[in-house]
Scaffold this active site. Structure first.
Site, PDB file in Angstrom:
ATOM      1  N   GLY A   1       1.022  -1.279   0.078  1.00  0.00           N
ATOM      2  CA  GLY A   1       0.128   0.033   0.047  1.00  0.00           C
ATOM      3  C   GLY A   1       0.675   1.362  -0.060  1.00  0.00           C
ATOM      4  O   GLY A   1       1.975   1.335   0.206  1.00  0.00           O
TER       5      GLY A   1
ATOM      6  N   GLN B   1       2.694   9.944   1.685  1.00  0.00           N
ATOM      7  CA  GLN B   1       4.148   9.549   1.345  1.00  0.00           C
ATOM      8  C   GLN B   1       5.021  10.015   0.109  1.00  0.00           C
ATOM      9  O   GLN B   1       6.193   9.780   0.275  1.00  0.00           O
ATOM     10  CB  GLN B   1       4.217   7.827   1.466  1.00  0.00           C
ATOM     11  CG  GLN B   1       3.697   7.386   2.787  1.00  0.00           C
ATOM     12  CD  GLN B   1       3.605   5.961   2.667  1.00  0.00           C
ATOM     13  OE1 GLN B   1       2.604   5.335   2.312  1.00  0.00           O
ATOM     14  NE2 GLN B   1       4.521   5.153   3.211  1.00  0.00           N
TER      15      GLN B   1
ATOM     16  N   CYS C   1       6.754  -0.462   6.334  1.00  0.00           N
ATOM     17  CA  CYS C   1       6.040   0.903   5.656  1.00  0.00           C
ATOM     18  C   CYS C   1       7.007   1.254   4.758  1.00  0.00           C
ATOM     19  O   CYS C   1       8.300   1.171   5.017  1.00  0.00           O
ATOM     20  CB  CYS C   1       5.820   1.782   6.711  1.00  0.00           C
ATOM     21  SG  CYS C   1       5.112   3.524   6.062  1.00  0.00           S
ATOM     22  N   LEU C   2       6.705   1.818   3.690  1.00  0.00           N
ATOM     23  CA  LEU C   2       7.765   2.238   2.490  1.00  0.00           C
ATOM     24  C   LEU C   2       8.569   3.410   3.055  1.00  0.00           C
ATOM     25  O   LEU C   2       9.684   3.625   2.726  1.00  0.00           O
ATOM     26  CB  LEU C   2       6.973   2.453   1.114  1.00  0.00           C
ATOM     27  CG  LEU C   2       6.613   1.158   0.403  1.00  0.00           C
ATOM     28  CD1 LEU C   2       5.962   1.835  -0.777  1.00  0.00           C
ATOM     29  CD2 LEU C   2       7.577   0.032   0.313  1.00  0.00           C
TER      30      LEU C   2
ATOM     31  N   HIS D   1      -3.563   0.785   8.101  1.00  0.00           N
ATOM     32  CA  HIS D   1      -2.293   1.251   8.133  1.00  0.00           C
ATOM     33  C   HIS D   1      -2.227   2.422   7.042  1.00  0.00           C
ATOM     34  O   HIS D   1      -1.915   3.661   7.488  1.00  0.00           O
ATOM     35  CB  HIS D   1      -1.182   0.423   7.530  1.00  0.00           C
ATOM     36  CG  HIS D   1       0.127   0.877   7.237  1.00  0.00           C
ATOM     37  ND1 HIS D   1       1.206   0.330   7.891  1.00  0.00           N
ATOM     38  CD2 HIS D   1       0.562   1.717   6.468  1.00  0.00           C
ATOM     39  CE1 HIS D   1       2.364   0.725   7.552  1.00  0.00           C
ATOM     40  NE2 HIS D   1       1.983   1.791   6.649  1.00  0.00           N
ATOM     41  N   GLU D   2      -2.641   2.350   5.879  1.00  0.00           N
ATOM     42  CA  GLU D   2      -2.880   3.508   4.996  1.00  0.00           C
ATOM     43  C   GLU D   2      -3.691   4.553   5.207  1.00  0.00           C
ATOM     44  O   GLU D   2      -3.373   5.645   5.219  1.00  0.00           O
ATOM     45  CB  GLU D   2      -3.239   2.905   3.681  1.00  0.00           C
ATOM     46  CG  GLU D   2      -2.593   1.997   2.987  1.00  0.00           C
ATOM     47  CD  GLU D   2      -0.830   2.351   2.958  1.00  0.00           C
ATOM     48  OE1 GLU D   2      -0.436   3.451   3.053  1.00  0.00           O
ATOM     49  OE2 GLU D   2      -0.014   1.287   3.152  1.00  0.00           O
TER      50      GLU D   2
ATOM     51  N   HIS E   1      -2.424   7.213   7.569  1.00  0.00           N
ATOM     52  CA  HIS E   1      -1.387   8.024   7.062  1.00  0.00           C
ATOM     53  C   HIS E   1      -2.006   9.639   6.549  1.00  0.00           C
ATOM     54  O   HIS E   1      -1.365  10.560   6.612  1.00  0.00           O
ATOM     55  CB  HIS E   1      -0.678   7.520   5.685  1.00  0.00           C
ATOM     56  CG  HIS E   1       0.457   6.546   5.760  1.00  0.00           C
ATOM     57  ND1 HIS E   1       1.668   6.865   6.249  1.00  0.00           N
ATOM     58  CD2 HIS E   1       0.622   5.245   5.441  1.00  0.00           C
ATOM     59  CE1 HIS E   1       2.540   5.916   6.182  1.00  0.00           C
ATOM     60  NE2 HIS E   1       2.023   4.919   6.023  1.00  0.00           N
TER      61      HIS E   1
HETATM   62 ZN    ZN Z   1       2.966   3.202   5.511  1.00  0.00          ZN
END
Ligand code: ZN
Length: 196
Positions: free
Chosen positions: A46, A51, A93-94, A137-138, A141
């Site tokens: 995701g 981000q 997480c990226l 999670h997303e 953000h």
């Molecule tokens: Zn993340």
């Protein structure tokens, strides 16, 4: 379509709340496509717009496995309308390259959002599946919340961040989730009993 730079933990804008999308314009569609391209290029599950430095309420998810066809899912102006149960989620997480830690999540969520064409949909994800956890999670953000804010073991998370040269835990951001933690404690107990 292009691959964008993913902001790393420590960047101030990752902590800022994102704004609603008023119209799914061409510019927004390009952003959605870039999010997908960037997520696939990084082998992510995701990716949320903040981000890549665009503080809009948009995220993308693809939980398909390597032997399945791609299944891109787009969420614009998402709202979580129901959540229940609890699970322990081992997450990365990226924006936190290579760092993983256990966090508290709800097991079941129902989400309402718009797709890439501005059409509204409702989706339910249950039983702590990857999709159920990725949605939470997303979604976080978009409110400047990061997965480590839900950490279960502070020492473990701290060590993991340090190991990967990431800034330390932001203690003032840690979430107090007593009801979720109670459920998680029960899960941990059950796990320990199984091992014995
Ligand atoms: Zn993340």
């Amino acid at each position: 379509m292009s691959i964008r730079k993913v902001l790393k933990y420590g960047t101030a804008s990752l902590r800022e709340p994102s704004k609603e999308v008023h119209k799914v314009s061409q510019k927004i569609k390009v952003l959605v496509d870039d999010l997908l391209d960037t997520m696939y290029a990084q082998n992510g599950v995701g990716l949320a717009a903040p981000q890549v430095g665009e503080n809009y309420r948009i995220f993308v998810i693809d939980v398909s496995t390597n032997d399945e066809p791609l299944n891109p899912m787009v969420f614009i102006n998402p709202k979580i309308i129901k959540k229940s149960g609890a699970c322990i989620s081992h997450e990365g997480c990226l924006s936190f390259p290579e760092a993983f830690t256990d966090v508290r999540r709800y097991a079941n969520v129902m989400i309402k959002a718009m797709d890439r064409n501005g059409r509204s949909f409702v989706l339910e994800a249950k039983d702590g599946t990857l999709l159920a956890r990725a949605i939470q999670h997303e979604f976080d953000h978009l409110n400047g919340v990061l997965f480590i804010d839900h950490l279960i073991n502070r020492f473990e998370a701290e060590a993991e961040l340090e190991k990967h040269d990431l800034p330390p835990i932001e203690v003032d951001k840690l979430l107090d989730e007593p009801e979720l933690q109670e459920e998680v404690d029960k899960l941990l107990e059950a796990k320990a009993e199984k091992k014995e």
